[in-house]
Motif scaffolding. Structure first.
Motif, PDB file in Angstrom:
ATOM      1  N   ALA A  81       0.820  -1.206   0.000  1.00 53.24           N
ATOM      2  CA  ALA A  81       0.000   0.000   0.000  1.00 53.24           C
ATOM      3  C   ALA A  81       0.857   1.260   0.000  1.00 53.24           C
ATOM      4  CB  ALA A  81      -0.928  -0.005   1.208  1.00 53.24           C
ATOM      5  N   HIS A  82       2.149   1.101   0.301  1.00 51.31           N
ATOM      6  CA  HIS A  82       3.017   2.277   0.385  1.00 51.31           C
ATOM      7  C   HIS A  82       3.888   2.443  -0.849  1.00 51.31           C
ATOM      8  CE1 HIS A  82       1.905   3.153   4.519  1.00 51.31           C
ATOM      9  NE2 HIS A  82       1.821   1.831   4.645  1.00 51.31           N
ATOM     10  N   ASP A  83       3.742   1.499  -1.774  1.00 53.82           N
ATOM     11  CA  ASP A  83       4.495   1.579  -3.011  1.00 53.82           C
ATOM     12  C   ASP A  83       4.043   2.800  -3.794  1.00 53.82           C
ATOM     13  OD1 ASP A  83       6.260  -0.367  -4.754  1.00 53.82           O
ATOM     14  OD2 ASP A  83       4.790   0.543  -6.102  1.00 53.82           O
ATOM     15  N   HIS A  84       4.932   3.325  -4.618  1.00 51.14           N
ATOM     16  CA  HIS A  84       4.563   4.455  -5.469  1.00 51.14           C
ATOM     17  C   HIS A  84       3.371   4.099  -6.349  1.00 51.14           C
ATOM     18  CE1 HIS A  84       4.995   8.111  -7.710  1.00 51.14           C
ATOM     19  NE2 HIS A  84       5.073   7.429  -8.852  1.00 51.14           N
ATOM     20  N   GLU A  85       3.323   2.832  -6.751  1.00 58.06           N
ATOM     21  CA  GLU A  85       2.253   2.353  -7.635  1.00 58.06           C
ATOM     22  C   GLU A  85       1.112   1.719  -6.837  1.00 58.06           C
ATOM     23  OE1 GLU A  85       2.352   2.169 -11.323  1.00 58.06           O
ATOM     24  OE2 GLU A  85       3.778   3.772 -10.902  1.00 58.06           O
ATOM     25  N   ILE A 124      -7.183   0.698  -9.553  1.00 60.92           N
ATOM     26  CA  ILE A 124      -7.219   2.149  -9.353  1.00 60.92           C
ATOM     27  C   ILE A 124      -6.051   2.545  -8.457  1.00 60.92           C
ATOM     28  CG2 ILE A 124      -8.540   4.072  -8.445  1.00 60.92           C
ATOM     29  CD1 ILE A 124     -11.071   2.352  -8.961  1.00 60.92           C
ATOM     30  N   LEU A 125      -5.175   3.364  -8.993  1.00 55.44           N
ATOM     31  CA  LEU A 125      -3.991   3.787  -8.242  1.00 55.44           C
ATOM     32  C   LEU A 125      -4.389   4.745  -7.127  1.00 55.44           C
ATOM     33  CD1 LEU A 125      -1.580   4.493 -11.228  1.00 55.44           C
ATOM     34  CD2 LEU A 125      -1.382   2.643  -9.547  1.00 55.44           C
ATOM     35  N   ALA A 126      -3.696   4.634  -6.008  1.00 55.29           N
ATOM     36  CA  ALA A 126      -3.981   5.501  -4.862  1.00 55.29           C
ATOM     37  C   ALA A 126      -3.812   6.972  -5.238  1.00 55.29           C
ATOM     38  CB  ALA A 126      -3.050   5.143  -3.702  1.00 55.29           C
ATOM     39  N   ARG A 127      -2.863   7.241  -6.115  1.00 55.21           N
ATOM     40  CA  ARG A 127      -2.623   8.645  -6.451  1.00 55.21           C
ATOM     41  C   ARG A 127      -3.675   9.182  -7.414  1.00 55.21           C
ATOM     42  NH1 ARG A 127       2.097   6.380  -9.486  1.00 55.21           N
ATOM     43  NH2 ARG A 127       1.409   6.357 -11.648  1.00 55.21           N
ATOM     44  N   LEU A 151      -0.263  11.386   3.159  1.00 53.06           N
ATOM     45  CA  LEU A 151      -0.976  10.406   3.958  1.00 53.06           C
ATOM     46  C   LEU A 151      -1.566   9.354   3.030  1.00 53.06           C
ATOM     47  CD1 LEU A 151      -3.094  12.701   6.270  1.00 53.06           C
ATOM     48  CD2 LEU A 151      -1.169  11.281   6.973  1.00 53.06           C
ATOM     49  N   LEU A 152      -1.774   8.174   3.603  1.00 51.85           N
ATOM     50  CA  LEU A 152      -2.482   7.133   2.884  1.00 51.85           C
ATOM     51  C   LEU A 152      -3.839   6.972   3.554  1.00 51.85           C
ATOM     52  CD1 LEU A 152      -1.974   4.927   0.661  1.00 51.85           C
ATOM     53  CD2 LEU A 152      -1.665   3.377   2.591  1.00 51.85           C
ATOM     54  N   VAL A 153      -4.897   7.163   2.780  1.00 52.68           N
ATOM     55  CA  VAL A 153      -6.239   7.040   3.338  1.00 52.68           C
ATOM     56  C   VAL A 153      -6.860   5.750   2.825  1.00 52.68           C
ATOM     57  CG1 VAL A 153      -8.474   8.144   3.636  1.00 52.68           C
ATOM     58  CG2 VAL A 153      -6.418   9.534   3.264  1.00 52.68           C
ATOM     59  N   GLN A 154      -7.254   4.891   3.768  1.00 44.67           N
ATOM     60  CA  GLN A 154      -7.946   3.668   3.358  1.00 44.67           C
ATOM     61  C   GLN A 154      -9.437   3.960   3.387  1.00 44.67           C
ATOM     62  OE1 GLN A 154      -5.377   1.801   6.382  1.00 44.67           O
ATOM     63  NE2 GLN A 154      -5.884  -0.065   5.243  1.00 44.67           N
ATOM     64  N   LEU A 204     -10.572   0.784  -0.947  1.00 40.94           N
ATOM     65  CA  LEU A 204      -9.896   1.640  -1.933  1.00 40.94           C
ATOM     66  C   LEU A 204      -8.800   2.391  -1.193  1.00 40.94           C
ATOM     67  CD1 LEU A 204     -12.963   3.248  -3.776  1.00 40.94           C
ATOM     68  CD2 LEU A 204     -11.330   1.640  -4.766  1.00 40.94           C
ATOM     69  N   LEU A 205      -7.857   2.910  -1.964  1.00 36.83           N
ATOM     70  CA  LEU A 205      -6.770   3.682  -1.360  1.00 36.83           C
ATOM     71  C   LEU A 205      -6.724   5.061  -1.992  1.00 36.83           C
ATOM     72  CD1 LEU A 205      -3.631   1.353  -1.317  1.00 36.83           C
ATOM     73  CD2 LEU A 205      -5.026   2.054   0.649  1.00 36.83           C
ATOM     74  N   SER A 206      -6.421   6.046  -1.156  1.00 31.35           N
ATOM     75  CA  SER A 206      -6.217   7.382  -1.707  1.00 31.35           C
ATOM     76  C   SER A 206      -4.964   7.962  -1.073  1.00 31.35           C
ATOM     77  CB  SER A 206      -7.422   8.262  -1.393  1.00 31.35           C
ATOM     78  OG  SER A 206      -7.112   9.600  -1.679  1.00 31.35           O
ATOM     79  N   ARG A 207      -4.165   8.601  -1.889  1.00 30.64           N
ATOM     80  CA  ARG A 207      -2.960   9.243  -1.362  1.00 30.64           C
ATOM     81  C   ARG A 207      -3.154  10.755  -1.476  1.00 30.64           C
ATOM     82  NH1 ARG A 207       1.819   7.769  -4.721  1.00 30.64           N
ATOM     83  NH2 ARG A 207       1.401   5.708  -3.878  1.00 30.64           N
ATOM     84  N   ILE A 208      -3.171  11.405  -0.342  1.00 37.05           N
ATOM     85  CA  ILE A 208      -3.372  12.857  -0.363  1.00 37.05           C
ATOM     86  C   ILE A 208      -2.340  13.511   0.557  1.00 37.05           C
ATOM     87  CG2 ILE A 208      -5.848  12.674  -0.845  1.00 37.05           C
ATOM     88  CD1 ILE A 208      -6.322  13.204   2.137  1.00 37.05           C
ATOM     89  N   THR A 209      -2.300  14.822   0.540  1.00 38.30           N
ATOM     90  CA  THR A 209      -1.328  15.513   1.388  1.00 38.30           C
ATOM     91  C   THR A 209      -1.885  15.704   2.796  1.00 38.30           C
ATOM     92  OG1 THR A 209      -2.210  17.639   0.744  1.00 38.30           O
ATOM     93  CG2 THR A 209      -0.352  16.806  -0.552  1.00 38.30           C
ATOM     94  N   HIS A 210      -0.982  15.880   3.757  1.00 36.32           N
ATOM     95  CA  HIS A 210      -1.358  16.218   5.123  1.00 36.32           C
ATOM     96  C   HIS A 210      -2.255  17.438   5.133  1.00 36.32           C
ATOM     97  CE1 HIS A 210       0.805  13.917   8.227  1.00 36.32           C
ATOM     98  NE2 HIS A 210       1.631  13.598   7.231  1.00 36.32           N
ATOM     99  N   LYS A 211      -1.860  18.392   4.305  1.00 35.11           N
ATOM    100  CA  LYS A 211      -2.566  19.686   4.278  1.00 35.11           C
ATOM    101  C   LYS A 211      -4.035  19.464   3.900  1.00 35.11           C
ATOM    102  CE  LYS A 211      -2.264  24.305   2.417  1.00 35.11           C
ATOM    103  NZ  LYS A 211      -1.440  25.303   1.742  1.00 35.11           N
ATOM    104  N   SER A 212      -4.264  18.675   2.842  1.00 34.41           N
ATOM    105  CA  SER A 212      -5.639  18.409   2.414  1.00 34.41           C
ATOM    106  C   SER A 212      -6.410  17.669   3.496  1.00 34.41           C
ATOM    107  CB  SER A 212      -5.652  17.562   1.143  1.00 34.41           C
ATOM    108  OG  SER A 212      -4.819  18.124   0.184  1.00 34.41           O
TER     109      SER A 212
END
Lengths: 226, 355
Positions: free
Chosen positions: B228-232, B277-280, B313-316, B324-332
């Motif tokens: 889950a922490h991979d770039h992909e 679906i990629l987290a990013r 951050l990684l949001v599950q 699903l996974l979403s990768r967003i910024t701390h700020k968001s």
């Protein structure tokens, strides 16, 4: 063209070479298999021992065999003790001598063939439900065929060309231990160059044809350098 | 029915100590970096590693335990090696018959013709293995293994020796195996894309040990695992083609959490598809956006938030049971005050069709 003694020498030679080759193929298979697959650290010693006849003067081999197989030797003595006869100066003794003498010529091609096959085809066959004996006949034997061909031809041809060992342990008994190479020697000694030519030329041609056929066949099946 | 395995093996440089239990259906990927013991494990299951202690059971059948060790030829398995390893002295047809004729007729559950058709081998039967391409060889090897009607198929990176083109040629056949036959498959791989495309279940191996095991959808999205922490990093979703919109040439793909639209690629309604679906590619909003070009928006619940790096951050997410996974910024995350249990909308920028 061939005198009767020459003809008998020829038959003795063919019988000796054929029998020796057959014995060597049977004995050589497990030995070559073990050499190809064993990780045992004493393997090199066995390999060196088997290769000895390649470089040892045949008379040395013949000398030791004479001592071992003669009536006072350990094996000859044992045979006599069991009510048999020592086998020095008999056809049987010649076969034993030839088996040692031609051993590397049979074992090495087989060993190469088995190493080239590797373990994978055996593992594949096992996963396809083949039992070990089944695997030997359905996979190893056909894949090692060029190796067997090379081994058989070299073992046969090398035994035909045997001289020193025969002289030491066989003597020169027509119909029993007199083989072609000895017959040629006899003819030359007696200055019968004509007959020596016939036999020598015949052997030369036979050896060439045998080698030519293995090279051709093995080239066709594209495996096994000698 | 399940597959229970426990193996221990100690070599000079390597120690294998593996225990796992997976369902005896579908494709289970044994996944991990090169040299982590995947191949050794597979060979142990096949009985090809003699010095292995442990046990192996599939359903009611024990292949190995403290008192039993079935030799390889008595284990009802099919093994696909990395190199096809066809018998060079036999034609394709004879290769296929090799295992087929060695099992009793009453155990032949897969007819010869079925295996030949399934792998498209009809035109190759008379050929010698030397005259086949790498992909063709591997297809013959698969059919040969299938023809022993195995209870379990073991595949050791069957695509690793093939180039991209050949892989694309063989992969559809794997998917057919999966959908048309009910043979469980243990599939060794270190290629994430293959695993994502094929696997139902995942056993994650590292350094001779099992790190985790579970259904692929869960495993890819678990924040305690490296995947889950991979770039992909991505989530896998199994969906069904619900309808085709002929006006806009879009396919509507339904899954328990909602539906996605993707450009129509000639899919038939009712076909099962696998999406990645990629987290990013997932962004989050508090309200459902309407004035956006993004077509695929699904309501989700935040399941967990974990730190990935100082900026991100990684949001599950949970879309009605589908992770699903979403990768967003701390700020968001702070702006949206994301916390477990919060209901948000996942905007999906890209959905890729795996199969």
């Amino acid at each position: 063209m061939l005198s009767e003694t020459d003809l008998i020498a020829l038959l003795t030679t063919l019988k000796l070479a054929g029998l020796t080759t057959l014995i060597l193929l049977v004995l050589g298979t497990p030995l070559a298999w073990w050499l190809a697959h064993s990780q045992c650290r004493f393997k090199v010693i066995i390999e060196a021992l088997i290769a000895l006849p390649l470089i040892l003067p045949p008379t040395v081999l013949g000398f030791y065999l004479l001592i071992t197989l003669g009536p006072n030797g350990p094996i000859g003595g044992l045979l006599e003790a069991l009510g048999g006869h020592a086998i020095a100066f008999t056809f049987a003794g010649l076969v034993v001598g030839s088996v040692f003498y031609s051993l590397p010529f049979v074992v090495q091609p087989l060993q190469n063939a088995f190493s080239n096959i590797g373990r994978r085809p055996l593992e594949v066959a096992a996963t396809l439900r083949a039992r070990p004996v089944d695997i030997f006949f359905s996979v190893i034997l056909p894949l090692a065929r060029p190796g067997y061909l090379t081994a058989a031809v070299l073992g046969f041809a090398h035994t035909v060309g045997e001289f020193g060992v025969v002289l030491m342990i066989g003597g020169n008994i027509p119909g029993e231990t007199q083989v072609l190479s000895i017959a040629i020697y006899d003819h030359v000694e007696a200055l019968e160059y004509g007959q020596a030519h016939v036999l020598s030329g015949g052997l030369l041609l036979l050896s060439f044809i045998l080698l030519l056929s293995i090279y051709t066949l093995n080239r066709r099946s594209r495996v096994m350098p000698l | 029915m399940s597959i229970e395995a426990h193996f221990q093996l100690e070599c000079e440089q390597f120690k294998l100590d593996v225990t796992f239990s997976v369902p005896a259906r579908g494709i289970t990927a044994l996944f991990g970096p090169s040299g982590c013991g995947k191949t050794t494990l597979l060979r142990a299951i096949a009985g090809l590693e003699k010095n292995v202690r442990g046990h192996f059971r599939i359903g009611e059948n024990t292949w190995q335990d403290e008192t039993t060790f079935l030799p390889t030829h008595q284990r009802p398995l099919g093994y696909i090696f990395q190199e096809a390893s066809l018998f060079a002295h036999l034609s394709v047809q004879q290769n296929l018959h090799y295992g087929f004729k060695r099992i009793p007729a009453e155990q032949q559950r897969i007819p010869f013709e079925q295996a030949v058709n399934l792998l498209g081998l009809e035109p190759l039967l008379a050929r010698s293995p030397a005259r086949l391409s790498g992909g063709e060889r591997q297809r013959v090897a698969i059919a040969r293994a299938l023809l022993t009607s195995p209870q379990l198929l073991l595949m050791d990176e069957p695509l690793a020796a093939l180039d991209y083109q050949r892989k694309q040629e063989v992969l559809p056949f794997f998917e057919r195996l999966h959908t048309e036959l009910e043979i469980p498959i243990l599939y060794v791989s270190h290629a994430p894309d293959e695993v994502a495309r094929l696997a139902d279940h995942l056993v994650l191996l590292d350094n001779g040990q099992v790190q985790a095991s579970g259904p692929i959808t869960e495993m890819l999205t678990r924040s305690d695992l490296p995947l889950a922490h991979d770039h992909e990093a991505a989530a896998i979703i199994d969906a069904t083609v619900a309808s085709i919109d002929d006006d806009y040439h879009l396919a509507k793909l339904a899954f328990p959490g909602g539906h996605f639209f993707i450009p129509d690629q000639g899919l038939n309604v009712g076909t099962k598809v696998r999406l990645r679906i990629l987290a990013r590619d997932i962004s989050l909003t508090l309200q459902q956006q309407t004035d956006t070009s993004i077509l695929n928006i699904v309501p989700v619940t935040v399941a967990a938030v974990s730190e990935r790096n100082p900026a991100q951050l990684l949001v599950q997410l949970d879309a009605n049971g589908v992770p699903l996974l979403s990768r967003i910024t701390h700020k968001s995350a702070d702006k949206l005050s994301l916390a477990p249990g919060k209901k948000v909308f996942a905007q999906v920028k890209a959905v890729s069709l795996l199969a």
